[in-house]
Design an enzyme around this catalytic site. Structure first.
Site, PDB file in Angstrom:
ATOM      1  N   TYR A  79      12.812  42.432 -28.672  1.00 22.68           N
ATOM      2  CA  TYR A  79      13.921  41.517 -28.917  1.00 22.68           C
ATOM      3  C   TYR A  79      14.852  41.394 -27.716  1.00 22.68           C
ATOM      4  O   TYR A  79      15.625  40.445 -27.628  1.00 22.68           O
ATOM      5  CB  TYR A  79      14.723  41.950 -30.145  1.00 22.68           C
ATOM      6  CG  TYR A  79      13.929  42.016 -31.433  1.00 22.68           C
ATOM      7  CD1 TYR A  79      12.624  41.524 -31.526  1.00 22.68           C
ATOM      8  CD2 TYR A  79      14.473  42.594 -32.580  1.00 22.68           C
ATOM      9  CE1 TYR A  79      11.894  41.590 -32.697  1.00 22.68           C
ATOM     10  CE2 TYR A  79      13.756  42.666 -33.762  1.00 22.68           C
ATOM     11  CZ  TYR A  79      12.471  42.176 -33.816  1.00 22.68           C
ATOM     12  OH  TYR A  79      11.752  42.249 -34.985  1.00 22.68           O
ATOM     13  N   HIS A 139       4.869  48.112 -33.049  1.00 26.07           N
ATOM     14  CA  HIS A 139       5.126  46.698 -33.338  1.00 26.07           C
ATOM     15  C   HIS A 139       3.856  45.916 -33.672  1.00 26.07           C
ATOM     16  O   HIS A 139       3.877  45.040 -34.546  1.00 26.07           O
ATOM     17  CB  HIS A 139       5.849  46.053 -32.142  1.00 26.07           C
ATOM     18  CG  HIS A 139       6.735  44.923 -32.536  1.00 26.07           C
ATOM     19  ND1 HIS A 139       7.935  44.656 -31.914  1.00 26.07           N
ATOM     20  CD2 HIS A 139       6.619  43.967 -33.501  1.00 26.07           C
ATOM     21  CE1 HIS A 139       8.515  43.594 -32.469  1.00 26.07           C
ATOM     22  NE2 HIS A 139       7.724  43.159 -33.432  1.00 26.07           N
TER      23      HIS A 139
END
Length: 327
Positions: A79, A139
């Site tokens: 992010y 992830h």
């Protein structure tokens, strides 16, 4: 804040929690920080050549989220905004013990091996201004690399730097591969995947639930793209709620961890107001039926594209599982 906002904040802070398979308690709602103040270079909107606009900084948005009562922050290396999130945390006045901080290590780090995983977790801890993460996830199940990365998270857990271990975007077959891995001794507590009525993969969800793995939902609100759907509008109008609240209620009523995101303070409050009403069994069943075969095919293509995303194998299907449980 108005009296109504203060009541909403009180309700938000006291939202129900879900007991994970490691005995810890996980908030049932959190604030998502993807594309908050920063758009990653390989994000879908960027790669598609679409216009990308950052309205507010991550510090501003997360400060507002904490101010209105969110206590679970869903973060990630990818992010690109964890240092800004850390600034918001530092200025919030909220005790660390009252927060639930989660992060995820990205594909490039997973490919880099255990040392890269350790270095990234240390960086995340520094950026967020904390000495431990409540949850840290892999992830994506990078082929040939994700099991070793997970084992390093196990080591960091033993050192007290991580409390719970998790996964993100894992298919059934990825989970089975992980659990068959030599040296994997701690079962993951969480799998974060896209869950909403338009991508309701019941067989996959039932599998993970059966294994005691809690499910975090991203894109719970479908990025706002379904707010005008006739069924959602009908239900929302009947209940006196917004379509966002109907989608959020569907998520929590299913028992999934709900992670809405907004850069607007009023929407943060609206999105969280999902615990004061229920959907009927008929409404739930009709919403369950919104997933189409085309949506499953789209998911399949995204999975194949993303497990190698940003790695040296990006753009190839090398090592990618071609036969997974899609639904």
């Amino acid at each position: 804040m108005t009296t109504m906002d203060e009541e909403a904040k009180k309700t938000l802070i006291n939202f129900p929690k879900i007991k994970l398979n490691d005995g810890t308690m996980h908030p049932s709602i959190g604030f998502g920080t993807y594309k908050v103040g920063f758009i990653p270079a390989s994000a879908s909107a960027t790669t598609a050549g679409g216009s990308v606009k950052v309205e507010r900084t991550a510090k501003e948005c997360v400060s507002d989220a904490l101010a209105v009562g969110y206590r679970f922050l869903d973060c990630a290396e990818f992010y690109g905004n964890e240092s800004e999130v850390g600034l918001a945390i530092a200025g919030s006045g909220v005790d660390r013990s009252d927060m639930y901080l989660a992060s995820k290590v990205w594909t490039t780090t997973i490919e880099g091996g255990p040392e890269a995983v350790r270095a990234q977790v240390e960086k995340t801890l520094s950026d967020l201004g904390t000495d431990y993460l409540d949850l840290c996830c892999i992830h994506w199940p990078v082929p040939g690399k994700h099991v070793e990365a997970y084992k390093e998270l196990q080591n960091l857990r033993m050192e007290g730097k991580i409390v719970s271990l998790g996964l993100s975007n894992y298919a059934v077959e990825d989970y089975l591969e992980l659990m068959d891995g030599s040296g994997v001794t701690v079962a993951p507590s969480v799998n974060q995947i896209e869950i909403n009525p338009f991508l309701y993969r019941k067989n996959t969800l039932d599998f993970f639930t059966g294994k005691g793995v809690a499910l975090q939902s991203y894109r719970s609100l479908r990025d706002g793209k379904a707010f005008g759907h006739p069924l959602l509008v009908e239900i929302a109008d009947r209940l006196g709620k917004s379509t966002a609240q109907v989608l959020g209620r569907w998520c929590v009523q299913k028992g999934f961890i709900y992670i809405p995101k907004s850069v607007k303070k009023e929407r943060m409050l609206e999105n969280a107001a999902v615990f004061d009403f229920e959907l009927s069994a008929d409404d739930m069943e009709r919403m369950d039926a919104l997933t189409t075969p085309e949506a499953i095919e789209t998911f399949k293509g995204l999975y194949r594209k993303c497990v190698n995303r940003d790695t040296t194998k990006d753009g190839t299907l090398e090592g990618v599982k071609m036969d997974i449980t899609n639904d």
